[in-house]
Design an enzyme around this catalytic site. Structure first.
Site, PDB file in Angstrom:
ATOM      1  N   TRP A 104      12.152  -5.120   6.897  1.00 55.96           N
ATOM      2  CA  TRP A 104      12.019  -6.363   5.767  1.00 55.96           C
ATOM      3  C   TRP A 104      12.629  -7.453   6.396  1.00 55.96           C
ATOM      4  O   TRP A 104      12.243  -8.683   6.191  1.00 55.96           O
ATOM      5  CB  TRP A 104      12.922  -5.837   4.540  1.00 55.96           C
ATOM      6  N   ASP A 173      19.217 -10.171   1.507  1.00 59.16           N
ATOM      7  CA  ASP A 173      18.146  -9.443   0.734  1.00 59.16           C
ATOM      8  C   ASP A 173      18.867  -8.198   0.437  1.00 59.16           C
ATOM      9  O   ASP A 173      19.093  -7.144   1.160  1.00 59.16           O
ATOM     10  CB  ASP A 173      17.020  -9.003   1.825  1.00 59.16           C
ATOM     11  N   LYS A 197      13.903  -1.339  -6.811  1.00 65.83           N
ATOM     12  CA  LYS A 197      14.603  -0.084  -6.414  1.00 65.83           C
ATOM     13  C   LYS A 197      15.910   0.360  -7.122  1.00 65.83           C
ATOM     14  O   LYS A 197      16.227   1.582  -7.407  1.00 65.83           O
ATOM     15  CB  LYS A 197      15.140  -0.552  -5.035  1.00 65.83           C
TER      16      LYS A 197
END
Ligand SMILES: *Cc1c(COP(=O)(O)O)cnc(C)c1O
Length: 361
Positions: A104, A173, A197
């Site tokens: 990511w 993030d 998530k």
């Protein structure tokens, strides 16, 4: 209905608290006496105003946010933020520092590069297959922000504490560990997280942004790509992801009222993580892939002696009602995602299964 539910170790979309799902089910056809479903009411109605304002208020309470912070709900997932961040905060003459801790982070860096924005990758754990979180990083004092991925969903690592950037705001993030622990908010200029998530359904991204960083933002951007647009309209410049915001509101209510806030949630997550890692550390069969000190409490990545056995393990677990244990397709192996909603009972069931599986080998 509950009897048919599995122990869900999916990485995302992932398990949500059962009381939240039940509340959604119970109020789905007639939301708060409106005679309509939450998916049918106007986002300009008092019903939805209450939902979004409560979600914002709970976020502020849970994370102890002062009045400098704005809580926003955007669309485009966490992935759109990879581009919006440099677009907004890297105008002429500015540069940002990025730490690369996996898939990511790499994607976030790629978007800054596509946009031709000045940025430096100041540290990376790529040399050891992203199995650790770099330390002793020297940051650039004149950076507009430092970007990190607080929890690396795919590689199974997590920042245990946050780096000293000498006052440069951290942009993090937190897609896969937001609301899993309390945070030193003074270090952060912005936090963002895709909901699927640890918060709710996919399609919503929470952004928490601080005034002083916001004040540096570029003005000449398309409305939908500018944080200011969402700040000035309480996230309702256009139709917001209503069902997502509603689910997040209920998850945050559960966090506050059932789980007792983030310190308690953190203790619970630490217990779950310790159970799994201690079990694997004592085993000569299961091997955790992340280095000690960098291990994620949300995504526990591990290997078995052979890929053949891993396949067998995942299939046998699925047959026993333990789902989602396959590692990300880019890394293979196994992964148990144990987000906030994953119960101790689920972790115990997993360990029992792991013991039984090994015995048969
Ligand atoms: C899942 C994930 C993303 C991508 O989220 P989308 O909402 O699908 O864009 C980004 N970062 C991290 C850390 C993730 O776990």
């Amino acid at each position: 209905m509950t009897e048919e539910r599995i122990f869900n170790f999916n990485a995302g979309p992932a398990a949500l608290p059962l009381p939240v799902l039940k509340e959604i089910q119970a109020s789905f056809l007639n939301f708060k006496g409106s005679g309509m479903s939450i998916t049918e009411v106007s986002h300009r109605s008092p019903w939805f105003d209450d939902v979004i304002n409560d979600a914002v208020a709970r976020t502020k309470r849970l994370l102890n946010l002062d009045e400098r912070f704005h809580v926003l709900f955007l669309q485009g997932g966490a992935s759109l933020q990879f581009a919006m961040i440099p677009m907004n905060f890297l105008g002429e003459g500015k540069s940002a520092d990025y730490v690369n801790t996996g898939t990511w982070s790499t994607k976030a860096i790629k978007e800054a590069a596509i946009l031709n924005k000045a940025h430096k990758v100041v540290a990376s754990s790529e040399d050891k297959n992203f199995s650790y979180i770099p330390s002793d990083i020297s940051f650039n004092a004149d950076a507009a922000y430092v970007h990190i991925t607080s929890n690396n969903t795919i590689k199974g690592t997590q920042w245990a504490s946050f780096p000293d950037t000498k006052g440069v705001p951290i942009v993090a993030d937190m897609s896969s560990d937001i609301f899993s622990r309390s945070l030193p908010m003074d270090k952060f200029g912005m936090i963002y997280a895709g909901a699927q998530k640890n918060m709710g359904p996919s399609g919503t991204c929470m952004v928490i942004v601080r005034d002083d960083l916001l004040a540096t933002a570029e003005k000449n951007l398309p409305s939908m790509l500018k944080y200011d647009t969402f700040v000035s309209k309480n996230s309702m410049y256009n139709t917001p992801p209503c069902f997502g915001v509603y689910t997040i509101q209920l998850v945050l209510k559960w966090l506050e009222e059932e789980m007792g806030g983030l310190d308690k949630m953190q203790t619970h997550n630490e217990k779950k993580g310790a159970m799994l890692y201690d079990f694997m550390d004592a085993s000569d069969f299961y091997r955790a892939t992340a280095q000690k000190g960098s291990r994620s409490l949300m995504n526990v990545t591990f290997r078995l002696p052979t890929e053949e056995m891993e396949k067998e393990f995942i299939a046998a677990a699925t047959a026993k009602g333990l789902g989602g244990l396959k590692g990300h397709r880019s890394v293979g192996g196994c992964r148990a995602s144990v987000y906030n909603a994953t119960t101790m009972a689920a972790v115990e069931a997993l360990i029992d299964f792991m013991i039984a599986f090994k015995k048969e080998k």
